[in-house]
Design an enzyme around this catalytic site. Structure first.
Site, PDB file in Angstrom:
ATOM      1  N   HIS A   1      -2.416  -5.041 -16.384  1.00 54.85           N
ATOM      2  CA  HIS A   1      -1.076  -5.551 -16.657  1.00 54.85           C
ATOM      3  C   HIS A   1      -0.608  -6.486 -15.550  1.00 54.85           C
ATOM      4  CE1 HIS A   1      -0.380  -1.966 -14.178  1.00 54.85           C
ATOM      5  NE2 HIS A   1       0.734  -2.561 -13.781  1.00 54.85           N
TER       6      HIS A   1
ATOM      7  N   ASP B   1       2.939  -7.356 -13.499  1.00 54.63           N
ATOM      8  CA  ASP B   1       4.259  -6.784 -13.256  1.00 54.63           C
ATOM      9  C   ASP B   1       5.385  -7.715 -13.696  1.00 54.63           C
ATOM     10  OD1 ASP B   1       3.058  -4.544 -12.260  1.00 54.63           O
ATOM     11  OD2 ASP B   1       3.340  -5.067 -10.155  1.00 54.63           O
TER      12      ASP B   1
ATOM     13  N   HIS C   1      -3.763  -6.774 -12.613  1.00 54.10           N
ATOM     14  CA  HIS C   1      -4.364  -5.622 -11.939  1.00 54.10           C
ATOM     15  C   HIS C   1      -4.334  -4.375 -12.821  1.00 54.10           C
ATOM     16  CE1 HIS C   1      -0.017  -5.369 -11.083  1.00 54.10           C
ATOM     17  NE2 HIS C   1      -0.201  -4.050 -11.150  1.00 54.10           N
TER      18      HIS C   1
ATOM     19  N   ARG D   1      -3.806  11.967  -6.752  1.00 54.39           N
ATOM     20  CA  ARG D   1      -3.450  10.732  -6.042  1.00 54.39           C
ATOM     21  C   ARG D   1      -1.927  10.613  -5.987  1.00 54.39           C
ATOM     22  NH1 ARG D   1      -2.054   5.345  -7.532  1.00 54.39           N
ATOM     23  NH2 ARG D   1      -3.307   3.644  -6.623  1.00 54.39           N
TER      24      ARG D   1
END
Length: 311
Positions: free
Chosen positions: A222, A224, A280, A290
């Protein structure tokens, strides 16, 4: 977060982005095929050929910008040509990206500070969490993942909120956010006073649990600026270590010729201009957990948000 799809004609730039995404899919298919070939060659004892093939394919498809084992004494900065995305929006002198790129720094936030912020996230997210693999905690809006939906942590847990968070937690969060903003401004030659915190800015916790809703599908490529038009600069502060506390979960920039990865390290900050020059995705987490904070900035004061405050 997934890319919003619009029913408009394709521009040359959007076609180029589609090609990048298709290339990424092809690489993943090749990766699967490569694993089968390497297994076969190992069975036949062709270890020399295996080593050559492994390193050749790895270099072709993925380049590590910074590994988890490295400790950067100076920011590592990579300049890329700005996309035309920003021309669709009002220009703000001293802020709107004219110098684009991505950078990684290990000196903006200390390990001790990252550990404190992680404990903050753990306390908040321990109250609920997504049924799928990705949970968020937004101290600004109060949004907290719960099952397949979100609740407002300040309302839902209003009687316990001061047992969960402290004023010191929020002061640290504010201070760290300010330092990240300053680092972005210095790297891209901006006036930090012309930058504004914007939404969504949030903690994330990702594990290997299967997705239950689209909110859990964090791994899609996607842009941003396309998903949130207010975004001009995006940053991430990592709160856990790749390869030690979780597997997968690397941050991947999808460039025309190769994928370029950032391996998370607690206290590491990575940031980049938010346009299509920085398409990214995040790899799926395969084991462990994470933790990270996404901190987003805009040049448009109409989309500014305040620092969070403890009710």
């Amino acid at each position: 977060m997934t890319v919003q799809r619009r029913g408009i004609s394709k521009s040359p730039e959007s076609s180029a982005i589609e090609k990048k995404i298709k290339r990424g899919n092809a690489q993943r298919q090749a990766s699967s095929w490569r694993g089968n070939v390497i297994t076969l060659l190992l069975l036949t004892g062709a270890t020399g050929l295996v080593s050559w093939m492994y390193f050749t394919w790895t270099d072709d498809f993925t380049h590590t910008l910074v590994s988890r084992s490295e400790i950067l004494t100076q920011p590592r900065v990579f300049t890329v040509e700005c996309s035309k995305d920003y021309k669709k929006y009002k220009f703000f002198p001293g802020c709107t990206p004219t110098k684009c790129g991505r950078a990684i720094s290990d000196s903006v936030v200390t390990l001790e500070e990252a550990q404190k912020l992680r404990r903050l996230a753990e306390r908040g997210l321990s109250l609920a969490g997504s049924d799928g693999g990705a949970s968020i905690l937004d101290l600004h809006s109060g949004a907290l993942s719960m099952g397949k939906q979100f609740v407002n942590i300040y309302r839902y847990f209003k009687n316990e909120i001061r047992d969960i968070f402290t004023e010191e937690d929020f002061e640290l969060y504010k201070d760290v956010r300010g330092r990240i903003q300053k680092a972005i401004a210095e790297t891209f030659g901006l006036d930090s006073k012309q930058m504004y915190l914007t939404k969504p800015t949030f903690f994330s916790r990702i594990n290997s649990t299967s997705a239950k809703t689209t909110h859990d599908e964090y791994w899609h490529p996607h842009i941003d600026k396309e998903t949130y038009g207010s975004f001009d600069y995006t940053s991430l502060l990592y709160l856990s270590d790749y390869g030690v506390e979780f597997g997968g979960g690397r941050f991947v920039f999808m460039d025309p010729s190769t994928n370029r990865t950032v391996e998370p390290r607690a206290g590491r900050v990575s940031f980049f201009s938010s346009g299509s020059e920085n398409l990214h995705h995040v790899e799926k987490v395969t084991w462990g957990t994470r933790y990270a904070i996404t901190v987003s900035f805009t040049c448009d004061p109409d989309y500014a948000i305040d620092n969070p405050s403890l009710p």
